[in-house]
Enzyme design. Structure first.
Site, PDB file in Angstrom:
ATOM      1  N   HIS A   1       0.839  -1.191   0.000  1.00 21.76           N
ATOM      2  CA  HIS A   1       0.000   0.000   0.000  1.00 21.76           C
ATOM      3  C   HIS A   1       0.878   1.247   0.000  1.00 21.76           C
ATOM      4  O   HIS A   1       1.957   1.275   0.595  1.00 21.76           O
ATOM      5  CB  HIS A   1      -0.887   0.029   1.240  1.00 21.76           C
TER       6      HIS A   1
ATOM      7  N   CYS B   1      -0.637   2.458  -4.362  1.00 25.69           N
ATOM      8  CA  CYS B   1      -1.502   3.597  -4.666  1.00 25.69           C
ATOM      9  C   CYS B   1      -0.680   4.883  -4.641  1.00 25.69           C
ATOM     10  O   CYS B   1       0.261   5.024  -3.852  1.00 25.69           O
ATOM     11  CB  CYS B   1      -2.620   3.712  -3.628  1.00 25.69           C
TER      12      CYS B   1
END
Length: 504
Positions: free
Chosen positions: A167, A209
């Site tokens: 992430h 992301c």
């Protein structure tokens, strides 16, 4: 904000063009015989690799499977284990929820990619400080529990491949323990390694992301470094091979097996002759597949940064010369070259990274066989979703509270103009979701990275640790820092929000 979506703001995305012609090496040449695209001198060194999965938990199965797959590519390509450093929490393969104990699979019908993989840093040894120390190399290896002490001891003649899967959020990459990795820390470490003669060239692939924000405005072509990111600075990257998607993993799996950007380059590695495929060719293949053939429906913008002259070099100079068909396709599953060349009407199912974390919880609800099991699964899913909603509320309430303070409102007027004289809901949302007006789309996320780190710590001191979902609000802290709001002011207002209302 339920997922890391592409924000509804005007964002300029740099479209990098290939530099020079595609150069191929003669078949049979050994590792290290490629030509530097700019210097034109033969490589005489070796390949080193640093692979890291920055998450933990069965819901993040895909990140550890991605990294394990990358290890298998490098190993088959002739890169020796003493030149490959693997960092992962290593809690997934033997997790109680894993239907195949001691194994990891990166695609439906694929082989076990966990087999034979060394785990050089595991558990709490996987953190930002250790990662940077391993990357920098040198004689003083990290002495931490759960590690072999192996580091990237590359020289001025060597090439280094760094691959990160996990992430991310604006300006940061997640870690399973301790603080996140900040973009300035990564770039400073790479610069220091370059200045010390630590590599001839370096390639970084980042699956996360908002991963474009790690290099935007920070990495230029002044150093022999080439970076490819799964997404631009404002959007999600995507989980793939998820339950209910097409293609779907076998029914016994309740989680995603891979990430769209990662499987795109790794399956290309499996399929192609890496001695003759150039970095630019791989970039175009991966960009096409990750963008869902340019539609960006459940897809993201793969970007290049740094010294783009490197992209004429063979992929094998960085990822090993694996050759083709390492992982042969399984009938009925669109993998490898077939998937890379999917027609526009045939898309690969994918889920935004932050939503992919909830997949095991949703599957548990769907597959519950008793009313008691269904009730427990629904309660777990509700708690996770409600926790996210409360965090969203807390961030927005804190921003609203700050904009009610005359001294802070004056800061925004000085930096942004008289239209900020009266705080509006639109102004609140702008601070949460987009860069400040007038800030260049090519500028780094924040001017003062120490301010961003202090703001992050300040929020956590008042409202608790930010998880992989909550990290996305680093853009808020960056906007406040860029406007001149101090971390202490943020922390104080956050304490009011979280302490009084208990929204977190």
């Amino acid at each position: 904000m339920g997922s890391c979506k592409t924000l509804a703001v005007a964002v300029i995305t740099c479209l990098w063009l290939a530099v020079g012609s595609q150069a191929a090496r003669p078949l049979g040449a050994s590792l290290g015989s490629g030509l530097h695209a700019t210097a034109g001198k033969p490589f005489t060194g070796e390949v080193w690799a640093l692979l890291i999965a920055g998450s933990a938990g069965y819901g993040n199965y895909r990140h550890q499977a991605d990294v394990a797959h990358a290890y298998q590519v490098l190993k088959k390509g002739g890169v020796p284990d003493d030149h490959i450093v693997v960092m992962m929490y290593d809690d997934v393969a033997n997790d109680i929820s894993n239907p195949h104990k001691g194994k990891l699979f990166n695609r439906p019908g694929g082989p076990d990619v966990y087999a034979g993989m060394p785990r050089d840093y595991t558990g709490n040894a996987v953190n930002a400080d250790v990662f940077l120390q391993v990357l920098l190399g040198g004689k003083d290896a990290p002495t931490v529990l759960g590690s072999t002490g192996k580091v990237v001891n590359s020289t001025a003649d060597d090439r280094v491949f760094v691959y990160y899967a996990d992430h991310g959020a604006p300006g940061i990459l997640g870690m399973p323990s301790s603080s996140p990795l900040y973009a300035d820390q990564l770039l400073n470490t790479i610069r220091n390694k370059s200045a010390a003669g630590g590599f001839a060239e370096m390639v970084l692939y980042v699956e996360a992301c908002e991963s474009g924000s790690m290099f935007q405005g920070l990495l230029d072509d002044s150093l022999p470094i080439y970076a490819v990111t799964a997404a631009n600075a404002f959007e999600s990257s995507w989980g793939a091979y998820c339950p209910g998607q097409d293609p779907s993993p076998p029914l016994e799996f309740a989680t995603c097996l891979g990430d769209l950007f990662s499987i795109s380059f790794l399956e290309d590695d499996d399929e192609e002759d890496l001695i003759n495929e150039t970095m630019e060719t791989q970039f175009e293949i991966v960009k096409r597949r990750t963008s869902q053939n340019g539609t960006y429906i459940s897809g993201s913008h793969v970007l290049q940064f740094g010294d783009l002259a490197i992209d004429v070099e063979p992929v094998g100079d960085y990822q090993g010369e694996a050759g083709s068909d390492m992982l042969s396709p399984v009938a009925g599953n669109p993998v490898g070259r077939e998937a890379a060349a999917l027609p526009a009407g045939r898309l690969v199912g994918a889920i935004p990274q932050r939503e992919a974390d909830l997949v095991p919880l949703r599957v548990a609800v769907q597959r519950a066989t008793t009313s008691q099991a269904k009730e427990a699964a629904e309660a777990a899913l509700h708690a996770a979703v409600e926790g996210r909603r409360r965090l969203d509320m807390a961030v927005r309430a804190t921003v609203a509270g700050l904009l009610q303070q005359p001294s802070i409102l004056q800061l925004f007027q000085v930096h942004l103009g008289a239209e900020w004289a009266v705080p509006t809901p639109e102004a609140h949302e702008l601070l949460v979701a987009a860069p400040l007006p007038g800030r260049s789309a090519e500028a780094p996320l924040v001017d003062d990275w120490d301010c961003l780190r202090a703001a992050f710590r300040g929020w956590e001191a008042s409202c608790g640790t930010l998880d992989q979902y909550g990290m996305q609000y680093s853009r808020v802290w960056a906007n406040l820092c860029n406007a001149g709001v101090s971390p202490a002011q943020l922390q104080a207002q956050a304490a009011v929000t979280c302490g009084a209302s208990g929204v977190v």
